[in-house]
Design a protein around this motif. Sequence first.
Motif, PDB file in Angstrom:
ATOM      1  N   VAL A   5       0.860  -1.184   0.000  1.00  0.00           N
ATOM      2  CA  VAL A   5       0.000   0.000   0.000  1.00  0.00           C
ATOM      3  C   VAL A   5       0.894   1.231   0.000  1.00  0.00           C
ATOM      4  N   GLU A   6       0.735   2.044  -1.044  1.00  0.00           N
ATOM      5  CA  GLU A   6       1.556   3.234  -1.214  1.00  0.00           C
ATOM      6  C   GLU A   6       0.821   4.473  -0.737  1.00  0.00           C
ATOM      7  N   SER A   7       1.585   5.478  -0.357  1.00  0.00           N
ATOM      8  CA  SER A   7       1.015   6.765   0.007  1.00  0.00           C
ATOM      9  C   SER A   7       2.071   7.844  -0.194  1.00  0.00           C
ATOM     10  N   GLY A   8       1.607   9.103  -0.285  1.00  0.00           N
ATOM     11  CA  GLY A   8       2.528  10.222  -0.282  1.00  0.00           C
ATOM     12  C   GLY A   8       2.698  10.954  -1.590  1.00  0.00           C
ATOM     13  N   GLY A   9       2.063  10.512  -2.662  1.00  0.00           N
ATOM     14  CA  GLY A   9       2.201  11.232  -3.924  1.00  0.00           C
ATOM     15  C   GLY A   9       1.430  12.545  -3.901  1.00  0.00           C
ATOM     16  N   GLY A  10       1.573  13.314  -4.978  1.00  0.00           N
ATOM     17  CA  GLY A  10       0.844  14.562  -5.073  1.00  0.00           C
ATOM     18  C   GLY A  10       1.493  15.537  -6.024  1.00  0.00           C
ATOM     19  N   LEU A  11       1.058  16.785  -5.912  1.00  0.00           N
ATOM     20  CA  LEU A  11       1.553  17.868  -6.758  1.00  0.00           C
ATOM     21  C   LEU A  11       2.530  18.719  -5.950  1.00  0.00           C
ATOM     22  N   PRO A  14       8.584  22.691  -8.646  1.00  0.00           N
ATOM     23  CA  PRO A  14       9.996  22.364  -8.863  1.00  0.00           C
ATOM     24  C   PRO A  14      10.845  22.854  -7.702  1.00  0.00           C
ATOM     25  N   GLY A  15      11.783  21.991  -7.279  1.00  0.00           N
ATOM     26  CA  GLY A  15      12.614  22.299  -6.128  1.00  0.00           C
ATOM     27  C   GLY A  15      12.038  21.818  -4.809  1.00  0.00           C
ATOM     28  N   GLY A  16      10.807  21.388  -4.832  1.00  0.00           N
ATOM     29  CA  GLY A  16      10.147  20.940  -3.616  1.00  0.00           C
ATOM     30  C   GLY A  16      10.475  19.501  -3.257  1.00  0.00           C
ATOM     31  N   SER A  84      14.567  18.272  -4.091  1.00  0.00           N
ATOM     32  CA  SER A  84      14.962  19.001  -5.308  1.00  0.00           C
ATOM     33  C   SER A  84      14.268  18.429  -6.538  1.00  0.00           C
ATOM     34  N   LEU A  85      12.971  18.270  -6.425  1.00  0.00           N
ATOM     35  CA  LEU A  85      12.206  17.637  -7.508  1.00  0.00           C
ATOM     36  C   LEU A  85      12.215  18.499  -8.765  1.00  0.00           C
ATOM     37  N   LYS A  86      12.233  17.795  -9.903  1.00  0.00           N
ATOM     38  CA  LYS A  86      12.263  18.438 -11.208  1.00  0.00           C
ATOM     39  C   LYS A  86      11.023  18.015 -11.997  1.00  0.00           C
ATOM     40  N   PRO A  87      10.622  18.802 -12.980  1.00  0.00           N
ATOM     41  CA  PRO A  87       9.468  18.400 -13.801  1.00  0.00           C
ATOM     42  C   PRO A  87       9.641  17.015 -14.425  1.00  0.00           C
ATOM     43  N   GLU A  88      10.864  16.657 -14.753  1.00  0.00           N
ATOM     44  CA  GLU A  88      11.094  15.337 -15.353  1.00  0.00           C
ATOM     45  C   GLU A  88      10.936  14.179 -14.367  1.00  0.00           C
ATOM     46  N   ASP A  89      10.735  14.484 -13.088  1.00  0.00           N
ATOM     47  CA  ASP A  89      10.434  13.436 -12.109  1.00  0.00           C
ATOM     48  C   ASP A  89       8.949  13.082 -12.113  1.00  0.00           C
ATOM     49  N   THR A  90       8.159  13.832 -12.859  1.00  0.00           N
ATOM     50  CA  THR A  90       6.721  13.559 -12.945  1.00  0.00           C
ATOM     51  C   THR A  90       6.483  12.179 -13.536  1.00  0.00           C
ATOM     52  N   ALA A  91       5.732  11.358 -12.809  1.00  0.00           N
ATOM     53  CA  ALA A  91       5.472   9.982 -13.229  1.00  0.00           C
ATOM     54  C   ALA A  91       4.533   9.336 -12.222  1.00  0.00           C
ATOM     55  N   VAL A  92       4.091   8.131 -12.553  1.00  0.00           N
ATOM     56  CA  VAL A  92       3.434   7.274 -11.569  1.00  0.00           C
ATOM     57  C   VAL A  92       4.530   6.433 -10.930  1.00  0.00           C
ATOM     58  N   TYR A  93       4.591   6.462  -9.625  1.00  0.00           N
ATOM     59  CA  TYR A  93       5.605   5.724  -8.883  1.00  0.00           C
ATOM     60  C   TYR A  93       4.983   4.446  -8.318  1.00  0.00           C
ATOM     61  N   GLY A 110       0.363   2.077  -7.358  1.00  0.00           N
ATOM     62  CA  GLY A 110       0.928   3.257  -8.008  1.00  0.00           C
ATOM     63  C   GLY A 110       0.415   4.540  -7.383  1.00  0.00           C
ATOM     64  N   THR A 111       1.279   5.532  -7.342  1.00  0.00           N
ATOM     65  CA  THR A 111       0.893   6.841  -6.823  1.00  0.00           C
ATOM     66  C   THR A 111       1.480   7.916  -7.742  1.00  0.00           C
ATOM     67  N   GLN A 112       0.650   8.899  -8.088  1.00  0.00           N
ATOM     68  CA  GLN A 112       1.059   9.939  -9.037  1.00  0.00           C
ATOM     69  C   GLN A 112       1.891  10.996  -8.343  1.00  0.00           C
ATOM     70  N   VAL A 113       3.015  11.328  -8.958  1.00  0.00           N
ATOM     71  CA  VAL A 113       3.842  12.455  -8.527  1.00  0.00           C
ATOM     72  C   VAL A 113       3.906  13.429  -9.693  1.00  0.00           C
ATOM     73  N   THR A 114       3.488  14.662  -9.445  1.00  0.00           N
ATOM     74  CA  THR A 114       3.509  15.698 -10.479  1.00  0.00           C
ATOM     75  C   THR A 114       4.322  16.875  -9.982  1.00  0.00           C
ATOM     76  N   VAL A 115       5.342  17.235 -10.757  1.00  0.00           N
ATOM     77  CA  VAL A 115       6.199  18.368 -10.410  1.00  0.00           C
ATOM     78  C   VAL A 115       5.947  19.461 -11.436  1.00  0.00           C
ATOM     79  N   SER A 116       5.307  20.527 -10.979  1.00  0.00           N
ATOM     80  CA  SER A 116       4.899  21.577 -11.903  1.00  0.00           C
ATOM     81  C   SER A 116       4.676  22.870 -11.147  1.00  0.00           C
ATOM     82  N   SER A 117       4.964  23.970 -11.822  1.00  0.00           N
ATOM     83  CA  SER A 117       4.697  25.269 -11.213  1.00  0.00           C
ATOM     84  C   SER A 117       3.317  25.772 -11.634  1.00  0.00           C
TER      85      SER A 117
END
Length: 117
Positions: A5-11, A14-16, A84-93, A110-117
């Motif tokens: 069971v996964e948790s912790g993804g989100g929006l 960048p840099g967060g 130090s997250l980057k937009p290219e880290d955006t993916a389903v983990y 799977g959990t979605q991670v979105t890195v975006s301003s």
Amino acid sequence: QVQLVESGGGLVQPGGSLRLSCAASRDMFSISDMGWYRQVAGKQRELVASITRGGTTNTADSVKGRFTISRDNAKNTVHLQMNSLKPEDTAVYYCYARTIEYGPRSWGQGTQVTVSS
């Protein structure tokens, strides 16, 4: 088989930072290795980081120095600290676990991670 069971993804901007967690249904000492893959639509799933029963870690070059994998044996949980997250880290983990070295993997939902301003 291991239920995960996964948790912790989100929006995040960048840099967060984000921390993903993966709770296993079995005692950590019965698990050979555990870790995280990520996947972008239309691309192959790629290994992000893993940790073995003995504590040996492996981290992809693309995230080295920014992501850290760790485990809490008392809670049967593995964490992925992502800084130090980057937009290219955006993916389903996806979290995975194996009870046998080089054996079949069990997967989380799977959990979605979105890195975006």
